[in-house]
Design a protein around this motif. Structure first.
Motif, mmCIF file in Angstrom:
data_model
loop_
_atom_site.group_PDB
_atom_site.id
_atom_site.type_symbol
_atom_site.label_atom_id
_atom_site.label_comp_id
_atom_site.label_asym_id
_atom_site.label_seq_id
_atom_site.Cartn_x
_atom_site.Cartn_y
_atom_site.Cartn_z
ATOM 1 N N LEU A 244 0.841 -1.187 0.000
ATOM 2 C CA LEU A 244 0.000 0.000 0.000
ATOM 3 C C LEU A 244 0.885 1.249 0.000
ATOM 4 N N CYS A 245 0.259 2.410 -0.015
ATOM 5 C CA CYS A 245 1.013 3.652 -0.169
ATOM 6 C C CYS A 245 2.099 3.784 0.900
ATOM 7 N N GLY A 246 3.305 4.101 0.451
ATOM 8 C CA GLY A 246 4.436 4.247 1.355
ATOM 9 C C GLY A 246 5.201 2.975 1.610
ATOM 10 N N GLY A 247 4.646 1.838 1.200
ATOM 11 C CA GLY A 247 5.325 0.566 1.411
ATOM 12 C C GLY A 247 6.482 0.383 0.446
ATOM 13 N N ILE A 248 7.499 -0.344 0.894
ATOM 14 C CA ILE A 248 8.571 -0.792 0.004
ATOM 15 C C ILE A 248 8.161 -2.187 -0.434
ATOM 16 N N TYR A 249 7.775 -2.318 -1.674
ATOM 17 C CA TYR A 249 7.090 -3.518 -2.142
ATOM 18 C C TYR A 249 7.857 -4.793 -1.804
ATOM 19 N N GLN A 250 7.176 -5.689 -1.078
ATOM 20 C CA GLN A 250 7.686 -7.004 -0.679
ATOM 21 C C GLN A 250 8.846 -6.933 0.317
ATOM 22 N N ILE A 251 9.152 -5.730 0.831
ATOM 23 C CA ILE A 251 10.267 -5.605 1.760
ATOM 24 C C ILE A 251 9.858 -5.009 3.103
ATOM 25 N N ALA A 252 9.138 -3.873 3.111
ATOM 26 C CA ALA A 252 8.891 -3.189 4.381
ATOM 27 C C ALA A 252 7.547 -2.476 4.398
ATOM 28 N N THR A 253 6.868 -2.565 5.546
ATOM 29 C CA THR A 253 5.613 -1.870 5.807
ATOM 30 C C THR A 253 5.902 -0.537 6.486
ATOM 31 N N PRO A 254 5.205 0.539 6.118
ATOM 32 C CA PRO A 254 5.413 1.819 6.803
ATOM 33 C C PRO A 254 5.232 1.700 8.313
ATOM 34 N N LEU A 255 6.028 2.465 9.058
ATOM 35 C CA LEU A 255 5.972 2.425 10.516
ATOM 36 C C LEU A 255 4.670 3.005 11.054
ATOM 37 N N VAL A 256 4.121 3.995 10.365
ATOM 38 C CA VAL A 256 2.892 4.659 10.796
ATOM 39 C C VAL A 256 2.035 4.967 9.577
ATOM 40 N N GLU A 257 0.764 5.240 9.820
ATOM 41 C CA GLU A 257 -0.144 5.667 8.751
ATOM 42 C C GLU A 257 0.055 7.153 8.495
ATOM 43 N N ALA A 258 0.218 7.535 7.239
ATOM 44 C CA ALA A 258 0.480 8.943 6.925
ATOM 45 C C ALA A 258 -0.264 9.436 5.689
ATOM 46 N N CYS A 259 -1.148 8.636 5.116
ATOM 47 C CA CYS A 259 -1.779 8.976 3.839
ATOM 48 C C CYS A 259 -2.810 10.093 3.975
ATOM 49 N N LEU A 260 -2.886 10.888 2.937
ATOM 50 C CA LEU A 260 -3.948 11.869 2.786
ATOM 51 C C LEU A 260 -4.976 11.322 1.790
ATOM 52 N N PRO A 261 -6.153 11.948 1.705
ATOM 53 C CA PRO A 261 -7.188 11.462 0.795
ATOM 54 C C PRO A 261 -6.799 11.654 -0.664
ATOM 55 N N PRO A 262 -7.510 10.969 -1.571
ATOM 56 C CA PRO A 262 -7.298 11.213 -3.000
ATOM 57 C C PRO A 262 -7.612 12.663 -3.347
ATOM 58 N N LEU A 263 -7.009 13.118 -4.437
ATOM 59 C CA LEU A 263 -7.152 14.484 -4.954
ATOM 60 C C LEU A 263 -6.519 15.532 -4.040
ATOM 61 N N GLU A 264 -5.759 15.111 -3.026
ATOM 62 C CA GLU A 264 -4.990 16.043 -2.205
ATOM 63 C C GLU A 264 -3.505 15.720 -2.383
ATOM 64 N N TRP A 265 -2.688 16.755 -2.558
ATOM 65 C CA TRP A 265 -1.269 16.553 -2.839
ATOM 66 C C TRP A 265 -0.533 16.042 -1.603
ATOM 67 N N GLN A 266 0.360 15.061 -1.837
ATOM 68 C CA GLN A 266 1.143 14.450 -0.778
ATOM 69 C C GLN A 266 2.632 14.563 -1.106
ATOM 70 N N THR A 267 3.471 14.296 -0.118
ATOM 71 C CA THR A 267 4.909 14.424 -0.326
ATOM 72 C C THR A 267 5.653 13.181 0.149
ATOM 73 N N TYR A 268 6.719 12.855 -0.584
ATOM 74 C CA TYR A 268 7.755 11.940 -0.117
ATOM 75 C C TYR A 268 9.056 12.739 -0.029
ATOM 76 N N ASP A 269 9.675 12.704 1.135
ATOM 77 C CA ASP A 269 11.013 13.258 1.319
ATOM 78 C C ASP A 269 11.930 12.102 1.677
ATOM 79 N N ILE A 270 12.906 11.851 0.826
ATOM 80 C CA ILE A 270 13.668 10.601 0.847
ATOM 81 C C ILE A 270 15.160 10.899 0.972
ATOM 82 N N THR A 271 15.818 10.140 1.824
ATOM 83 C CA THR A 271 17.274 10.144 1.868
ATOM 84 C C THR A 271 17.733 8.737 1.517
ATOM 85 N N PHE A 272 18.548 8.633 0.477
ATOM 86 C CA PHE A 272 18.921 7.318 -0.058
ATOM 87 C C PHE A 272 20.432 7.197 -0.186
#
Length: 342
Positions: A244-272
């Protein structure tokens, strides 16, 4: 009328008008915040997340708790008739909050009013629909950043189109929308440039698809280095999962729920940080990623043991492009920049 609120425990910048594209005239889905008005329930809190399950049916996820205490998550169903959405159902708040209650309420013109009635008491609540915003929405690129998508109002649409075409391998069907964002159109897009260690900011918006379920609700993904997928999906009010949103597919589940509703802008800030290899090309350290979703840390210094499927390659490397995945839906992306760290 909207009022300013917070994204769970995080500050927001400001509230804006409700999105009106492809949705009911008076939106029912979304975040709702308010309070219990019954004097004997003043020591309790309540908020709601309402999810569209068809164009006239809804699921309300209620979060009820003692002030400064843990919230209980319960759900009731609702249906719209003559512009009023009625919710009713039985919920169990647990022994500490009074046990089983019957919830009855209705939504109309931006108000959600109702009550919880049971042996544990009678609590009347009033909620307002609020639009919450990520504290990093609209973040400007720092010095040294490479801007891959620019939605600045200071640029013309043609200038934004040039930036997009310069940075991505695209098909002729792709174009920049009037607001400066890009929308999935039948094929994934990949950056021409490859990157290693990086600080990344990207904004996305999922479509409102109430008749769909699960992976069919605005599915896409941001592939860091073209190999590690961060899921993009309308998972508003769902419990976190790796697919689901924010998940690393087949590897990791997000630590907390952080999703906003559809049609509202969201952000990912990533350090890799890329995987490390010895002189013979043998991997000696996994790639590492930290992801902040709408201001909440959902993956903290996470070790990535392998690439995820569906990217440019499953073979890990020191550099790679960014891929925005097409999955047959119509999410949008904007304000995408990358700052190399080494």
């Amino acid at each position: 009328m909207l009022r300013v609120s917070s994204l769970f425990l995080l500050p927001v910048i400001f509230a804006v008008g409700l999105a009106q594209a492809a949705e009911p005239n008076i939106p029912v889905y979304g975040n709702w915040q308010g309070e219990f008005t019954s004097p004997e329930w003043q020591n309790r809190t309540i908020r709601a997340q309402i999810v569209g399950e068809s164009w006239d049916s809804y699921r309300a996820v209620l979060y009820v708790g003692a002030k400064e205490g843990e919230e209980q998550r319960v759900e009731v169903k609702g249906k719209t008739q003559k512009n009023v959405t009625h919710f009713e159902g039985q919920v169990d708040l647990g022994a500490d909050l009074g046990g089983v209650f019957t919830v009855s309420g209705h939504v109309t013109k931006g108000d959600f009013k109702g009550a919880l009635k049971g042996e544990g008491g009678y609590g009347i609540f009033e909620l307002k629909r609020v639009e919450l915003k990520s504290p990093t929405l609209g973040m400007k690129p720092p010095e040294g950043a490479i801007v891959l998508l620019n939605d600045s109002s200071e640029l013309s649409r043609e200038q934004k189109r040039d930036i997009f075409h310069t940075n991505f391998h695209i098909s002729p069907r792709w174009d920049v929308m009037e607001d400066g964002s890009i929308q999935m159109v039948g094929s994934s897009v990949i950056t021409k440039q490859e990157f290693g260690d990086a600080q990344i900011h990207i904004e996305f918006r999922t479509p409102y698809m109430p008749n769909e379920r699960g992976q069919a609700r605005g599915n896409s993904g941001v592939y860091v280095q073209g190999r590690y997928e961060i899921q993009v999906l309308d998972s508003f009010a769902d419990k976190p999962a790796d697919n689901l949103c924010g998940g690393i597919y087949q590897i990791a589940t997000p630590l907390v729920e952080a999703c906003l509703p559809p049609l509202e802008w969201q952000t990912y800030d990533i350090t890799f940080y890329t995987p490390r290899f010895d002189a013979d090309g043998k991997k000696i350290k996994n790639a590492e990623i930290t992801i902040v979703h709408n201001g909440k840390t959902i993956h903290d210094t996470l070790s990535l043991p392998r690439a995820t499927p569906g990217g440019v390659s499953t073979r890990e490397a020191l550099t790679g492009p960014f891929l925005l995945q097409d999955h047959g839906d119509y999410p949008r992306f904007r304000n995408f920049w990358v700052k190399p760290l080494n």
